[in-house]
Design a protein around this motif. Sequence first.
Motif, mmCIF file in Angstrom:
data_model
loop_
_atom_site.group_PDB
_atom_site.id
_atom_site.type_symbol
_atom_site.label_atom_id
_atom_site.label_comp_id
_atom_site.label_asym_id
_atom_site.label_seq_id
_atom_site.Cartn_x
_atom_site.Cartn_y
_atom_site.Cartn_z
ATOM 1 N N GLU A 287 10.852 -5.455 4.153
ATOM 2 C CA GLU A 287 10.765 -4.279 5.025
ATOM 3 C C GLU A 287 9.363 -3.684 4.996
ATOM 4 N N ARG A 288 8.756 -3.625 3.805
ATOM 5 C CA ARG A 288 7.387 -3.097 3.714
ATOM 6 C C ARG A 288 6.425 -3.970 4.512
ATOM 7 N N ARG A 289 6.585 -5.268 4.422
ATOM 8 C CA ARG A 289 5.724 -6.165 5.186
ATOM 9 C C ARG A 289 5.960 -5.989 6.689
ATOM 10 N N ALA A 290 7.199 -5.833 7.104
ATOM 11 C CA ALA A 290 7.499 -5.612 8.522
ATOM 12 C C ALA A 290 6.815 -4.336 9.022
ATOM 13 N N MET A 291 6.815 -3.292 8.189
ATOM 14 C CA MET A 291 6.117 -2.056 8.559
ATOM 15 C C MET A 291 4.629 -2.331 8.727
ATOM 16 N N GLN A 292 4.050 -3.035 7.771
ATOM 17 C CA GLN A 292 2.626 -3.356 7.853
ATOM 18 C C GLN A 292 2.320 -4.174 9.106
ATOM 19 N N GLU A 293 3.168 -5.118 9.429
ATOM 20 C CA GLU A 293 2.954 -5.939 10.622
ATOM 21 C C GLU A 293 2.965 -5.087 11.883
ATOM 22 N N GLU A 294 3.931 -4.183 11.978
ATOM 23 C CA GLU A 294 4.009 -3.308 13.153
ATOM 24 C C GLU A 294 2.772 -2.421 13.262
ATOM 25 N N LEU A 295 2.376 -1.848 12.144
ATOM 26 C CA LEU A 295 1.203 -0.982 12.140
ATOM 27 C C LEU A 295 -0.065 -1.771 12.466
ATOM 28 N N ALA A 296 -0.186 -2.963 11.907
ATOM 29 C CA ALA A 296 -1.376 -3.790 12.149
ATOM 30 C C ALA A 296 -1.445 -4.233 13.605
ATOM 31 N N ARG A 297 -0.321 -4.618 14.156
ATOM 32 C CA ARG A 297 -0.282 -5.079 15.550
ATOM 33 C C ARG A 297 -0.787 -4.003 16.500
ATOM 34 N N GLY B 201 -5.211 -3.507 6.542
ATOM 35 C CA GLY B 201 -5.162 -4.120 5.217
ATOM 36 C C GLY B 201 -4.424 -5.443 5.216
ATOM 37 N N ASN B 202 -4.250 -5.974 4.027
ATOM 38 C CA ASN B 202 -3.511 -7.223 3.859
ATOM 39 C C ASN B 202 -2.032 -7.007 4.137
ATOM 40 N N LEU B 203 -1.407 -7.993 4.722
ATOM 41 C CA LEU B 203 0.033 -7.951 4.969
ATOM 42 C C LEU B 203 0.726 -8.503 3.728
ATOM 43 N N ASN B 204 0.773 -7.664 2.711
ATOM 44 C CA ASN B 204 1.257 -8.108 1.408
ATOM 45 C C ASN B 204 2.404 -7.252 0.859
ATOM 46 N N ALA B 205 2.920 -6.354 1.664
ATOM 47 C CA ALA B 205 4.041 -5.488 1.291
ATOM 48 C C ALA B 205 3.699 -4.489 0.192
ATOM 49 N N SER B 206 2.432 -4.294 -0.107
ATOM 50 C CA SER B 206 2.016 -3.344 -1.140
ATOM 51 C C SER B 206 1.748 -1.975 -0.532
ATOM 52 N N TRP B 207 2.116 -0.941 -1.288
ATOM 53 C CA TRP B 207 1.799 0.425 -0.877
ATOM 54 C C TRP B 207 0.325 0.682 -1.151
ATOM 55 N N GLY B 208 -0.271 1.567 -0.418
ATOM 56 C CA GLY B 208 -1.639 1.953 -0.661
ATOM 57 C C GLY B 208 -2.042 3.048 0.310
ATOM 58 N N ALA B 209 -3.224 3.578 0.101
ATOM 59 C CA ALA B 209 -3.707 4.682 0.939
ATOM 60 C C ALA B 209 -3.806 4.271 2.398
ATOM 61 N N GLU B 210 -4.297 3.059 2.663
ATOM 62 C CA GLU B 210 -4.453 2.618 4.052
ATOM 63 C C GLU B 210 -3.098 2.497 4.749
ATOM 64 N N PHE B 211 -2.095 2.084 3.993
ATOM 65 C CA PHE B 211 -0.740 1.985 4.522
ATOM 66 C C PHE B 211 -0.232 3.381 4.894
ATOM 67 N N ALA B 212 -0.428 4.356 4.012
ATOM 68 C CA ALA B 212 0.011 5.729 4.276
ATOM 69 C C ALA B 212 -0.711 6.322 5.482
ATOM 70 N N VAL B 213 -2.015 6.109 5.560
ATOM 71 C CA VAL B 213 -2.783 6.609 6.705
ATOM 72 C C VAL B 213 -2.260 5.982 7.995
ATOM 73 N N GLY B 214 -1.951 4.695 7.949
ATOM 74 C CA GLY B 214 -1.414 4.013 9.119
ATOM 75 C C GLY B 214 -0.072 4.561 9.554
ATOM 76 N N LEU B 215 0.788 4.843 8.597
ATOM 77 C CA LEU B 215 2.104 5.405 8.918
ATOM 78 C C LEU B 215 1.968 6.738 9.646
ATOM 79 N N PHE B 216 1.153 7.623 9.082
ATOM 80 C CA PHE B 216 1.008 8.940 9.703
ATOM 81 C C PHE B 216 0.234 8.860 11.015
ATOM 82 N N GLY B 217 -0.706 7.932 11.115
ATOM 83 C CA GLY B 217 -1.420 7.732 12.379
ATOM 84 C C GLY B 217 -0.484 7.270 13.476
ATOM 85 N N ALA B 218 0.384 6.328 13.152
ATOM 86 C CA ALA B 218 1.353 5.845 14.134
ATOM 87 C C ALA B 218 2.322 6.948 14.527
#
Length: 93
Positions: A7-17, A23-40
């Motif tokens: 599920e984390r990787r699917a979120m990253q894929e959607e945000l990256a697309r 960032g890397n599509l590795n299912a890891s949490w991180g600051a860039e992931f959080a920024v992407g979530l709130f940006g989306a």
Amino acid sequence: MQFPPAERRAMQEELARAGFYGGNLNASWGAEFAVGLFGAADFLFATTRGQVKLDMSSAEGIEDFMRDLADRAYSEWLEEVETGSRDEAEPGF
């Protein structure tokens, strides 16, 4: 909030697309992931003219958004960012 790696990787894929995550599509949490979530979330709020309602003020609301994102519930809206069919600067009202 606990999400399985798939599920984390699917979120990253959607945000990256849609350009919200670089960032890397590795299912890891991180600051860039959080920024992407709130940006989306900000983008969806601003461009859907009220058709997408998100509660980003509570842990439960954020979890719901993340789960829906992993389930690709926002693909249609985020695809418009990717293809350029929606003016990103256009307000949603």
